[in-house]
Design an enzyme around this catalytic site. Structure first.
Site, PDB file in Angstrom:
ATOM      1  N   HIS A   8      51.645  76.989   2.779  1.00 50.37           N
ATOM      2  CA  HIS A   8      50.715  78.001   2.182  1.00 50.37           C
ATOM      3  C   HIS A   8      50.424  78.575   3.734  1.00 50.37           C
ATOM      4  O   HIS A   8      50.267  78.079   4.735  1.00 50.37           O
ATOM      5  CB  HIS A   8      49.746  77.002   1.221  1.00 50.37           C
ATOM      6  CG  HIS A   8      49.008  76.558   2.021  1.00 50.37           C
ATOM      7  ND1 HIS A   8      49.698  75.164   1.919  1.00 50.37           N
ATOM      8  CD2 HIS A   8      48.179  76.397   2.465  1.00 50.37           C
ATOM      9  CE1 HIS A   8      47.945  74.504   2.016  1.00 50.37           C
ATOM     10  NE2 HIS A   8      47.647  74.926   2.274  1.00 50.37           N
ATOM     11  N   HIS A  81      44.070  80.197   7.897  1.00 48.41           N
ATOM     12  CA  HIS A  81      44.648  79.336   8.113  1.00 48.41           C
ATOM     13  C   HIS A  81      46.301  79.578   7.618  1.00 48.41           C
ATOM     14  O   HIS A  81      46.919  80.272   6.915  1.00 48.41           O
ATOM     15  CB  HIS A  81      44.662  77.876   8.392  1.00 48.41           C
ATOM     16  CG  HIS A  81      44.818  77.727   6.964  1.00 48.41           C
ATOM     17  ND1 HIS A  81      43.664  77.129   5.836  1.00 48.41           N
ATOM     18  CD2 HIS A  81      45.225  76.349   5.936  1.00 48.41           C
ATOM     19  CE1 HIS A  81      44.124  76.794   4.342  1.00 48.41           C
ATOM     20  NE2 HIS A  81      45.182  76.352   4.916  1.00 48.41           N
ATOM     21  N   GLU A 130      46.991  73.874  10.351  1.00 47.12           N
ATOM     22  CA  GLU A 130      46.835  71.984   8.264  1.00 47.12           C
ATOM     23  C   GLU A 130      48.252  71.749   8.213  1.00 47.12           C
ATOM     24  O   GLU A 130      49.404  72.474   8.543  1.00 47.12           O
ATOM     25  CB  GLU A 130      46.837  72.825   7.356  1.00 47.12           C
ATOM     26  CG  GLU A 130      46.428  71.878   6.048  1.00 47.12           C
ATOM     27  CD  GLU A 130      45.793  72.396   5.057  1.00 47.12           C
ATOM     28  OE1 GLU A 130      45.729  73.364   4.377  1.00 47.12           O
ATOM     29  OE2 GLU A 130      45.961  71.492   3.933  1.00 47.12           O
TER      30      GLU A 130
END
Lengths: 139, 139
Positions: A8, A81, A130
């Site tokens: 994502h 992010h 991430e």
């Protein structure tokens, strides 16, 4: 290690509700999850599905939220992010650390229920990355 | 309109060469395109393939580049835009305009050889969104 799926893109917003309306109206998003709280991480999140990945809308849970800090700098919100999947979080942390990256804290359970870590933005040219262990049921 | 594939995440960098090395070393990226210039847009770009989407590294072509402006604010670089595919750029522009979005300029040919436009970040909570007509040969 081999570059994994982009699970994502994380997008900070002052209002998940308003952002959902924007994605629905302007882009035609129609697969939209139910927003939920992650108080341990200080955020509320909501996932919007694109055909090949997701947008994670992230709203501050409270004033101490890291997203509250982001919004103090950019009140409208913006990209926060990117999240790549890894097969094994401990192995990914070990490899990246060996290669000189700074991992921010120990692995913890993320929004998809699998272990995640964040990598210091200075290791990726200002971009917060991430790493998320791939959910087993997805593949 | 229906939310399309996330074609790529655009990432501003002062050095495509150094960023490639970072993605290769830390994340194990191994499908990396040859960097090329888009002087009409004031950028050099390079695409890195993840299994489901791409990262577009973007370096200023010259001092008048919009990316040069980005780097004056954030010298290390960072996330610049997200790009969603649309089946027909003219139809997408017409629909988004009808729904109140501000399209930045007329469609032009983008890095993948198909027409693109950018949408004003204020329409997407501070996030710059690119719309790109899906390349015919990809699908």
């Amino acid at each position: 290690m081999k570059l994994g799926r982009l699970n994502h893109v994380g997008v900070a917003t002052p209002s998940i509700e308003k952002s959902i309306e924007t994605y629905r109206t302007l882009l035609g998003a129609d697969v939209i999850g139910t927003p939920f709280d992650l108080p341990a991480q200080g955020v509320k999140v909501c996932f919007i599905d694109a055909p090949n990945t997701q947008i994670e809308l992230i709203e501050p849970y409270d004033e101490s939220s890291p997203i509250a800090g982001f919004l103090r700098k950019d009140p409208a919100g913006g990209q926060h992010h990117v999240c790549f999947e890894v097969p094994d979080i401990d192995q990914a942390v070990a490899e990246m650390t060996a290669n000189g990256a700074t991992i921010l804290g120990a692995p913890r359970i993320g929004a998809h229920g699998t272990p995640i870590v964040f990598v210091h933005p200075r290791d990726f040219g200002g971009m917060l990355v991430e790493l998320m262990e791939t959910p087993k049921e997805d593949h």
